[in-house]
Motif scaffolding. Sequence first.
Motif, PDB file in Angstrom:
ATOM      1  N   CYS A  96      22.795 -90.637 -10.510  1.00  0.00           N
ATOM      2  CA  CYS A  96      24.174 -90.237 -10.191  1.00  0.00           C
ATOM      3  C   CYS A  96      25.048 -91.425  -9.842  1.00  0.00           C
ATOM      4  CB  CYS A  96      24.182 -89.220  -9.047  1.00  0.00           C
ATOM      5  SG  CYS A  96      23.489 -87.612  -9.483  1.00  0.00           S
ATOM      6  N   GLN A  97      24.985 -92.479 -10.645  1.00  0.00           N
ATOM      7  CA  GLN A  97      25.779 -93.665 -10.350  1.00  0.00           C
ATOM      8  C   GLN A  97      27.099 -93.701 -11.139  1.00  0.00           C
ATOM      9  OE1 GLN A  97      23.733 -97.397  -9.825  1.00  0.00           O
ATOM     10  NE2 GLN A  97      21.809 -96.382  -9.298  1.00  0.00           N
ATOM     11  N   SER A  98      27.467 -92.583 -11.714  1.00  0.00           N
ATOM     12  CA  SER A  98      28.780 -92.442 -12.347  1.00  0.00           C
ATOM     13  C   SER A  98      29.265 -91.030 -12.103  1.00  0.00           C
ATOM     14  CB  SER A  98      28.697 -92.721 -13.853  1.00  0.00           C
ATOM     15  OG  SER A  98      28.022 -91.655 -14.515  1.00  0.00           O
ATOM     16  N   PRO A  99      30.594 -90.810 -12.060  1.00  0.00           N
ATOM     17  CA  PRO A  99      31.123 -89.453 -11.867  1.00  0.00           C
ATOM     18  C   PRO A  99      30.641 -88.488 -12.944  1.00  0.00           C
ATOM     19  CG  PRO A  99      32.845 -91.079 -11.514  1.00  0.00           C
ATOM     20  CD  PRO A  99      31.668 -91.822 -12.068  1.00  0.00           C
ATOM     21  N   GLU A 100      30.519 -88.982 -14.175  1.00  0.00           N
ATOM     22  CA  GLU A 100      30.062 -88.125 -15.264  1.00  0.00           C
ATOM     23  C   GLU A 100      28.628 -87.658 -15.028  1.00  0.00           C
ATOM     24  OE1 GLU A 100      33.379 -90.637 -16.391  1.00  0.00           O
ATOM     25  OE2 GLU A 100      31.386 -91.147 -15.625  1.00  0.00           O
ATOM     26  N   ALA A 101      27.790 -88.545 -14.546  1.00  0.00           N
ATOM     27  CA  ALA A 101      26.397 -88.183 -14.287  1.00  0.00           C
ATOM     28  C   ALA A 101      26.298 -87.157 -13.162  1.00  0.00           C
ATOM     29  CB  ALA A 101      25.589 -89.426 -13.946  1.00  0.00           C
ATOM     30  N   VAL A 102      27.155 -87.286 -12.150  1.00  0.00           N
ATOM     31  CA  VAL A 102      27.166 -86.311 -11.059  1.00  0.00           C
ATOM     32  C   VAL A 102      27.468 -84.923 -11.609  1.00  0.00           C
ATOM     33  CG1 VAL A 102      28.351 -85.589  -8.953  1.00  0.00           C
ATOM     34  CG2 VAL A 102      27.755 -87.994  -9.276  1.00  0.00           C
ATOM     35  N   GLN A 103      28.419 -84.845 -12.524  1.00  0.00           N
ATOM     36  CA  GLN A 103      28.784 -83.545 -13.096  1.00  0.00           C
ATOM     37  C   GLN A 103      27.646 -82.970 -13.935  1.00  0.00           C
ATOM     38  OE1 GLN A 103      31.512 -81.806 -12.173  1.00  0.00           O
ATOM     39  NE2 GLN A 103      31.690 -83.565 -10.763  1.00  0.00           N
ATOM     40  N   VAL A 104      26.916 -83.833 -14.605  1.00  0.00           N
ATOM     41  CA  VAL A 104      25.760 -83.369 -15.377  1.00  0.00           C
ATOM     42  C   VAL A 104      24.728 -82.727 -14.456  1.00  0.00           C
ATOM     43  CG1 VAL A 104      23.769 -84.125 -16.744  1.00  0.00           C
ATOM     44  CG2 VAL A 104      26.054 -84.979 -17.295  1.00  0.00           C
ATOM     45  N   VAL A 105      24.480 -83.375 -13.326  1.00  0.00           N
ATOM     46  CA  VAL A 105      23.486 -82.845 -12.388  1.00  0.00           C
ATOM     47  C   VAL A 105      23.996 -81.560 -11.740  1.00  0.00           C
ATOM     48  CG1 VAL A 105      22.094 -83.342 -10.350  1.00  0.00           C
ATOM     49  CG2 VAL A 105      22.541 -85.145 -12.011  1.00  0.00           C
ATOM     50  N   LEU A 106      25.272 -81.517 -11.425  1.00  0.00           N
ATOM     51  CA  LEU A 106      25.847 -80.282 -10.885  1.00  0.00           C
ATOM     52  C   LEU A 106      25.748 -79.130 -11.894  1.00  0.00           C
ATOM     53  CD1 LEU A 106      29.064 -81.476  -9.016  1.00  0.00           C
ATOM     54  CD2 LEU A 106      27.126 -80.258  -8.006  1.00  0.00           C
ATOM     55  N   GLY A 107      25.652 -79.482 -13.170  1.00  0.00           N
ATOM     56  CA  GLY A 107      25.478 -78.477 -14.201  1.00  0.00           C
ATOM     57  C   GLY A 107      24.046 -78.040 -14.405  1.00  0.00           C
ATOM     58  N   GLY A 108      23.110 -78.651 -13.650  1.00  0.00           N
ATOM     59  CA  GLY A 108      21.724 -78.209 -13.704  1.00  0.00           C
ATOM     60  C   GLY A 108      20.797 -79.068 -14.523  1.00  0.00           C
ATOM     61  N   ASP A 109      21.235 -80.229 -14.962  1.00  0.00           N
ATOM     62  CA  ASP A 109      20.383 -81.141 -15.726  1.00  0.00           C
ATOM     63  C   ASP A 109      20.270 -82.472 -15.002  1.00  0.00           C
ATOM     64  OD1 ASP A 109      19.753 -79.535 -18.048  1.00  0.00           O
ATOM     65  OD2 ASP A 109      21.873 -79.735 -18.600  1.00  0.00           O
ATOM     66  N   ILE A 110      19.192 -83.191 -15.286  1.00  0.00           N
ATOM     67  CA  ILE A 110      18.974 -84.502 -14.674  1.00  0.00           C
ATOM     68  C   ILE A 110      18.788 -85.530 -15.782  1.00  0.00           C
ATOM     69  CG2 ILE A 110      17.473 -85.892 -13.188  1.00  0.00           C
ATOM     70  CD1 ILE A 110      16.836 -83.354 -11.636  1.00  0.00           C
ATOM     71  N   PRO A 111      19.696 -86.493 -15.906  1.00  0.00           N
ATOM     72  CA  PRO A 111      19.647 -87.462 -17.010  1.00  0.00           C
ATOM     73  C   PRO A 111      18.653 -88.597 -16.781  1.00  0.00           C
ATOM     74  CG  PRO A 111      21.581 -87.876 -15.673  1.00  0.00           C
ATOM     75  CD  PRO A 111      20.923 -86.644 -15.101  1.00  0.00           C
ATOM     76  N   GLU A 112      17.406 -88.230 -16.566  1.00  0.00           N
ATOM     77  CA  GLU A 112      16.342 -89.231 -16.478  1.00  0.00           C
ATOM     78  C   GLU A 112      15.111 -88.656 -17.153  1.00  0.00           C
ATOM     79  OE1 GLU A 112      15.472 -91.745 -12.886  1.00  0.00           O
ATOM     80  OE2 GLU A 112      13.564 -90.644 -12.909  1.00  0.00           O
ATOM     81  N   GLU A 113      14.511 -89.422 -18.031  1.00  0.00           N
ATOM     82  CA  GLU A 113      13.314 -88.972 -18.739  1.00  0.00           C
ATOM     83  C   GLU A 113      12.078 -89.450 -17.976  1.00  0.00           C
ATOM     84  OE1 GLU A 113      13.481 -90.238 -22.757  1.00  0.00           O
ATOM     85  OE2 GLU A 113      15.321 -89.134 -23.218  1.00  0.00           O
ATOM     86  N   SER A 114      11.654 -88.645 -17.039  1.00  0.00           N
ATOM     87  CA  SER A 114      10.477 -88.973 -16.246  1.00  0.00           C
ATOM     88  C   SER A 114       9.825 -87.678 -15.802  1.00  0.00           C
ATOM     89  CB  SER A 114      10.842 -89.812 -15.016  1.00  0.00           C
ATOM     90  OG  SER A 114      11.613 -89.038 -14.102  1.00  0.00           O
ATOM     91  N   ALA A 115       8.551 -87.773 -15.434  1.00  0.00           N
ATOM     92  CA  ALA A 115       7.851 -86.589 -14.946  1.00  0.00           C
ATOM     93  C   ALA A 115       8.495 -86.071 -13.667  1.00  0.00           C
ATOM     94  CB  ALA A 115       6.378 -86.925 -14.711  1.00  0.00           C
ATOM     95  N   VAL A 116       8.973 -87.000 -12.813  1.00  0.00           N
ATOM     96  CA  VAL A 116       9.637 -86.608 -11.568  1.00  0.00           C
ATOM     97  C   VAL A 116      10.884 -85.790 -11.874  1.00  0.00           C
ATOM     98  CG1 VAL A 116      10.847 -87.471  -9.534  1.00  0.00           C
ATOM     99  CG2 VAL A 116       8.736 -88.575 -10.273  1.00  0.00           C
ATOM    100  N   ALA A 117      11.662 -86.239 -12.855  1.00  0.00           N
ATOM    101  CA  ALA A 117      12.880 -85.522 -13.218  1.00  0.00           C
ATOM    102  C   ALA A 117      12.564 -84.148 -13.805  1.00  0.00           C
ATOM    103  CB  ALA A 117      13.688 -86.348 -14.216  1.00  0.00           C
ATOM    104  N   GLN A 118      11.547 -84.078 -14.634  1.00  0.00           N
ATOM    105  CA  GLN A 118      11.179 -82.793 -15.234  1.00  0.00           C
ATOM    106  C   GLN A 118      10.775 -81.779 -14.169  1.00  0.00           C
ATOM    107  OE1 GLN A 118       8.160 -83.652 -18.149  1.00  0.00           O
ATOM    108  NE2 GLN A 118       9.580 -84.758 -19.497  1.00  0.00           N
ATOM    109  N   ARG A 119      10.033 -82.244 -13.169  1.00  0.00           N
ATOM    110  CA  ARG A 119       9.627 -81.332 -12.091  1.00  0.00           C
ATOM    111  C   ARG A 119      10.807 -80.936 -11.211  1.00  0.00           C
ATOM    112  NH1 ARG A 119       5.222 -85.024 -11.879  1.00  0.00           N
ATOM    113  NH2 ARG A 119       6.167 -86.090 -10.092  1.00  0.00           N
TER     114      ARG A 119
END
Length: 319
Positions: free
Chosen positions: A33-56
């Motif tokens: 969440c180091q950009s406003p756009e990324a914050v909005q993506v996460v608020l929409g229910g997705d996490i923009p990181e390809e990792s097992a931690v993010a998937q869980r």
Amino acid sequence: MVSVTQEQKDLLTLCALRAERRSVDWSLLARTCQSPEAVQVVLGGDIPEESAVAQRAVPVLRQALAGIDDARQRVTDELEQAEAAGARLVTVLDPQYPANLRLVPDLPPFLFHLGELEDRDARSVAVVGTRSASDVGLRRAARMARGLVEHEVAVFSGLAKGIDSAAHTATLDAGGRTVAVLGTGIAAKIYPAQNKTLAERILSSGGALLSQFWPSSPPATWTFPRRNVVTSGASRGSVVVEASSTSGAKMQARIAAAHGKHVFVLHSLAATETWAQKMIDEGTAVEVTELGDVLRRLGQPEKLQQVGQQRLQLALAGL
């Protein structure tokens, strides 16, 4: 209320979300969440990181978003407490976020602080050690802090009894800059209580108090290990003066090594503690016999600040 942008408030809201006593890992939020756009993506229910931690974390996030109104109220309440304490906020969205800290993977998404955060903090060293310090250890910590001040290095520590207090005090006595990383919220009572006067002196001398927790957070067993992450991450390296095998300072040495930071172990500690000598033998720590052993490995603040800003620009570019 504390000066806060909508993007910062949205990030804090994500941190306040909970579902069945679980929340999304704050370091994951900070990384993604180091950009406003990324914050909005996460608020929409997705996490923009390809990792097992993010998937869980995605199912937890989506479930927690159902309680977003409660999270927003928590943020409002905490910001009010921060304002009452006179604190300010900096987040991973902001260029003012500490340059060194931005480079570690377990960085916190936000920091509340009293006093100014300064660019020169990029050239800093944490001086840490046991609360149950010997008189010799206290003198060594003070001598190291004074030497760092003479070379315009900011001194970070944890405001604990023992070595931390000696490092802060010697830095102030020498006219230097010191930053205390708290194991409590910025609006909570100073812990330990006996260091309230020291905390006030740090602020009156142009230093800063820094906390990665909600402003109201009291001391707890888990907050102090987390505090070590920031003390390590915000500095270029950690000087460990005295620390037993069960000391929090040993934990910080391990964290600093994992961060790729310099770990400086005094010769006297290496001679008495097996864990310290083992880190030296493994190449994850450097044995220190004089101040120059530390100074030679520190970079210049301008270059360190530039690296942190480059990391932020990559985030803004969506890379």
